[in-house]
Design a protein around this motif. Structure first.
Motif, mmCIF file in Angstrom:
data_model
loop_
_atom_site.group_PDB
_atom_site.id
_atom_site.type_symbol
_atom_site.label_atom_id
_atom_site.label_comp_id
_atom_site.label_asym_id
_atom_site.label_seq_id
_atom_site.Cartn_x
_atom_site.Cartn_y
_atom_site.Cartn_z
ATOM 1 N N SER A 54 0.793 -1.213 -0.154
ATOM 2 C CA SER A 54 0.075 0.143 -0.148
ATOM 3 C C SER A 54 0.820 1.226 0.029
ATOM 4 C CB SER A 54 -0.879 -0.026 1.212
ATOM 5 O OG SER A 54 -1.660 1.316 1.343
ATOM 6 N N GLU A 55 1.078 1.777 -1.228
ATOM 7 C CA GLU A 55 1.911 2.997 -1.200
ATOM 8 C C GLU A 55 1.401 4.144 -0.318
ATOM 9 O OE1 GLU A 55 2.899 6.148 -4.654
ATOM 10 O OE2 GLU A 55 3.110 4.315 -5.374
ATOM 11 N N LYS A 56 0.219 4.422 -0.291
ATOM 12 C CA LYS A 56 -0.609 5.598 0.376
ATOM 13 C C LYS A 56 -0.281 5.280 1.814
ATOM 14 C CE LYS A 56 -4.823 7.973 1.249
ATOM 15 N NZ LYS A 56 -4.729 7.922 2.564
ATOM 16 N N LYS A 57 -0.487 4.220 2.109
ATOM 17 C CA LYS A 57 -0.172 3.911 3.781
ATOM 18 C C LYS A 57 1.217 4.204 4.070
ATOM 19 C CE LYS A 57 -4.448 1.200 4.502
ATOM 20 N NZ LYS A 57 -4.966 0.077 4.759
ATOM 21 N N LEU A 58 2.044 3.677 3.122
ATOM 22 C CA LEU A 58 3.487 3.860 3.779
ATOM 23 C C LEU A 58 3.824 5.411 3.539
ATOM 24 C CD1 LEU A 58 6.396 2.557 4.045
ATOM 25 C CD2 LEU A 58 6.595 2.402 1.744
ATOM 26 N N VAL A 59 3.190 6.056 2.438
ATOM 27 C CA VAL A 59 3.409 7.547 2.547
ATOM 28 C C VAL A 59 2.904 8.267 3.552
ATOM 29 C CG1 VAL A 59 2.754 9.632 1.385
ATOM 30 C CG2 VAL A 59 3.593 7.826 -0.071
ATOM 31 N N ASP A 60 1.950 7.837 4.166
ATOM 32 C CA ASP A 60 1.100 8.376 5.359
ATOM 33 C C ASP A 60 2.066 8.090 6.665
ATOM 34 O OD1 ASP A 60 -0.860 9.326 3.881
ATOM 35 O OD2 ASP A 60 -2.353 7.697 4.540
ATOM 36 N N ALA A 61 2.488 6.915 6.658
ATOM 37 C CA ALA A 61 3.297 6.406 7.858
ATOM 38 C C ALA A 61 4.730 7.321 7.941
ATOM 39 C CB ALA A 61 3.605 4.983 8.123
ATOM 40 N N ILE A 62 5.358 7.280 7.005
ATOM 41 C CA ILE A 62 6.666 8.193 6.765
ATOM 42 C C ILE A 62 6.341 9.321 7.204
ATOM 43 C CG2 ILE A 62 8.546 8.697 5.264
ATOM 44 C CD1 ILE A 62 8.276 6.104 4.038
ATOM 45 N N SER A 63 5.422 10.283 6.365
ATOM 46 C CA SER A 63 4.929 11.528 6.712
ATOM 47 C C SER A 63 4.517 11.871 8.282
ATOM 48 C CB SER A 63 3.899 11.850 5.723
ATOM 49 O OG SER A 63 4.147 11.748 4.351
ATOM 50 N N HIS A 64 3.865 10.918 8.815
ATOM 51 C CA HIS A 64 3.330 11.011 10.195
ATOM 52 C C HIS A 64 4.515 11.252 11.210
ATOM 53 C CE1 HIS A 64 0.383 9.578 13.475
ATOM 54 N NE2 HIS A 64 0.915 10.653 13.819
ATOM 55 N N LEU A 65 5.586 10.334 10.830
ATOM 56 C CA LEU A 65 7.032 10.386 11.754
ATOM 57 C C LEU A 65 7.724 11.469 11.513
ATOM 58 C CD1 LEU A 65 8.088 6.697 11.692
ATOM 59 C CD2 LEU A 65 7.351 8.038 13.553
ATOM 60 N N ILE A 66 7.787 12.222 10.254
ATOM 61 C CA ILE A 66 8.405 13.386 10.041
ATOM 62 C C ILE A 66 7.628 14.621 10.491
ATOM 63 C CG2 ILE A 66 8.699 14.897 7.957
ATOM 64 C CD1 ILE A 66 9.198 12.711 6.014
ATOM 65 N N THR A 67 6.657 14.589 10.674
ATOM 66 C CA THR A 67 5.712 15.766 11.136
ATOM 67 C C THR A 67 5.491 15.719 12.683
ATOM 68 O OG1 THR A 67 3.671 14.710 10.795
ATOM 69 C CG2 THR A 67 4.611 16.248 9.128
ATOM 70 N N ASP A 68 5.446 14.631 13.350
ATOM 71 C CA ASP A 68 5.114 14.325 14.812
ATOM 72 C C ASP A 68 6.383 13.905 15.715
ATOM 73 O OD1 ASP A 68 3.927 13.775 17.233
ATOM 74 O OD2 ASP A 68 2.162 12.777 16.449
ATOM 75 N N GLU A 69 6.855 14.803 16.130
ATOM 76 C CA GLU A 69 8.317 14.744 17.090
ATOM 77 C C GLU A 69 8.062 13.935 18.378
ATOM 78 O OE1 GLU A 69 11.952 17.113 19.130
ATOM 79 O OE2 GLU A 69 10.274 18.259 17.884
ATOM 80 N N ILE A 70 6.811 13.996 18.792
ATOM 81 C CA ILE A 70 6.274 13.300 20.027
ATOM 82 C C ILE A 70 6.284 11.726 19.713
ATOM 83 C CG2 ILE A 70 4.343 12.951 21.659
ATOM 84 C CD1 ILE A 70 4.263 15.966 21.672
ATOM 85 N N LEU A 71 5.626 11.483 18.722
ATOM 86 C CA LEU A 71 5.550 10.012 18.079
ATOM 87 C C LEU A 71 6.870 9.465 17.938
ATOM 88 C CD1 LEU A 71 3.608 7.801 17.200
ATOM 89 C CD2 LEU A 71 3.517 8.656 14.967
ATOM 90 N N ARG A 72 7.848 10.168 17.213
ATOM 91 C CA ARG A 72 9.208 9.748 16.901
ATOM 92 C C ARG A 72 9.822 9.335 18.373
ATOM 93 N NH1 ARG A 72 9.868 14.258 13.528
ATOM 94 N NH2 ARG A 72 11.587 15.132 14.813
#
Length: 358
Positions: free
Chosen positions: A310-328
């Protein structure tokens, strides 16, 4: 006058000692047994190459007839293994990977030999032929023990085989104190350039990520027959300045420490060494929902897990980690805590107890 005590002998069987998860485990076990004064041999069936630092008391013995097809080498392998065991009478025989396991068990029929075998991949996805699959089911009950890396792999086999099996994960051996973290805007992946690793998916997903976050670059470390095709895809997407295929390198752990996250895009795995190593370093990780990863990763706790292909879900997960420092920070802390169960000394003890309890 003291009578000389006969030294114990252990032999490992594998295709070759080139870089790979099974080969690394064998190198760790071989060095351990050499250190405690066992005689240690490694029989390789495909070639004489060795990419690991082995104790100089470890003997790597190639029984390959390079240049011949595997089918034509089969009689030689069976004869050579049986002859080796009959002459040397090792205390333990340890074989890795399904095809090698089959050859080893066939060679040992009637020799009353203590044999331990290990499955190293997803038995339902690694492309083994129906003949190989059938042979494992017929011959594995002859082994003294069967070692799996995951519960999933274990459950692919009959109850009869499961009853003499156990799960031992991959050991990780990362010298954390030598690493110099310097988080760059880089995403790292590590794996052979082959279909199994599905780097096409990662490259296509990264193109979308890069369009949103142009400061990021992707590095995929490894070699394989898809290099030319993947290079062509990178060129097609006009990403030559942002996606790189540096090949195999010796300081991969340092490269991980310099990266912001690790991504595993595989269609299937046994249990990814690179994923475990990245987690031990504290990298936030994203992995496809493949065997091994889905038993290791608790989504949102010690990493992120997405549907395969799932390209979209992989994009979303990577993007989520880039933008969310608390999650990282959260998944990084979770990864470090959970990876302690895979430390070399912890897993080595499990292997030694299993081998010596046969």
């Amino acid at each position: 006058m003291k009578k000389d005590v006969k030294r114990k002998r252990i032999v490992f069987l594998i295709g070759s000692m080139r870089r790979g998860g099974a080969e690394r485990v064998i190198s760790i076990l071989a060095n351990h047994y050499a250190k405690i004064n066992w005689d240690v041999d490694i029989l390789t069936l495909l070639d004489s190459k060795n990419d690991y630092k082995l104790d100089n008391r470890v003997n790597v013995i190639s029984i390959a007839e390079e240049g011949k097809s595997r089918a034509k080498q089969l009689p030689t392998w069976l004869t050579a293994i049986r002859k080796y065991i009959s002459i040397n009478k090792p205390d333990r025989v340890v074989s890795f990977i399904a095809r090698i396991n089959i050859i080893t068990l066939l060679s040992c029929i009637g020799l009353k030999q203590k044999v331990l075998i290990s499955e190293r991949n997803d038995p339902r996805a690694d492309g083994r032929s129906p003949i190989i699959a059938l042979a494992t089911r017929i011959l594995y009950p002859l082994a003294g023990r069967v070692v799996f890396q995951t519960q999933w792999a274990k459950e692919c086999f009959s109850k009869r085989i499961q009853q003499k099996s156990l799960i031992i994960p991959n050991p990780i051996n990362v010298e954390l104190e030598t690493l110099k973290p310097s988080k760059k805007k880089e995403i790292i992946a590590v794996g052979r350039l082959v279909e199994q690793k599905n780097h096409r998916l990662l490259i296509r997903a990264f193109k979308v990520v890069h369009d949103k976050f142009p400061q990021y670059k992707l590095y995929i470390y490894g070699e394989g027959h898809l290099r030319e095709e993947l290079t062509g895809l990178i060129k097609e997407l006009e990403m030559e300045q942002f996606v790189f295929l540096p090949g195999q390198i010796s300081n991969i752990h340092q490269k991980m420490a310099e990266s912001e996250m690790f991504v595993l895009s595989s269609n299937y795995e046994g249990l990814s060494n690179a994923l475990l190593e990245a987690m031990s370093i504290g990298l936030p990780v994203v992995s496809t929902d493949c065997a091994g990863s889905n038993e290791l990763i608790r989504d949102g706790e010690n990493g992120l897990i997405v549907s395969k292909e799932s390209e979209k879900k992989l994009v979303d997960a990577i993007s989520h980690l880039i933008t969310d420092e608390i999650l990282r920070e959260k998944v990084s802390s979770g990864a470090i805590a959970d990876s302690k169960n895979f430390r070399k000394e912890v897993v080595l003890k499990q292997w030694v107890n299993t081998i010596e309890s046969l």
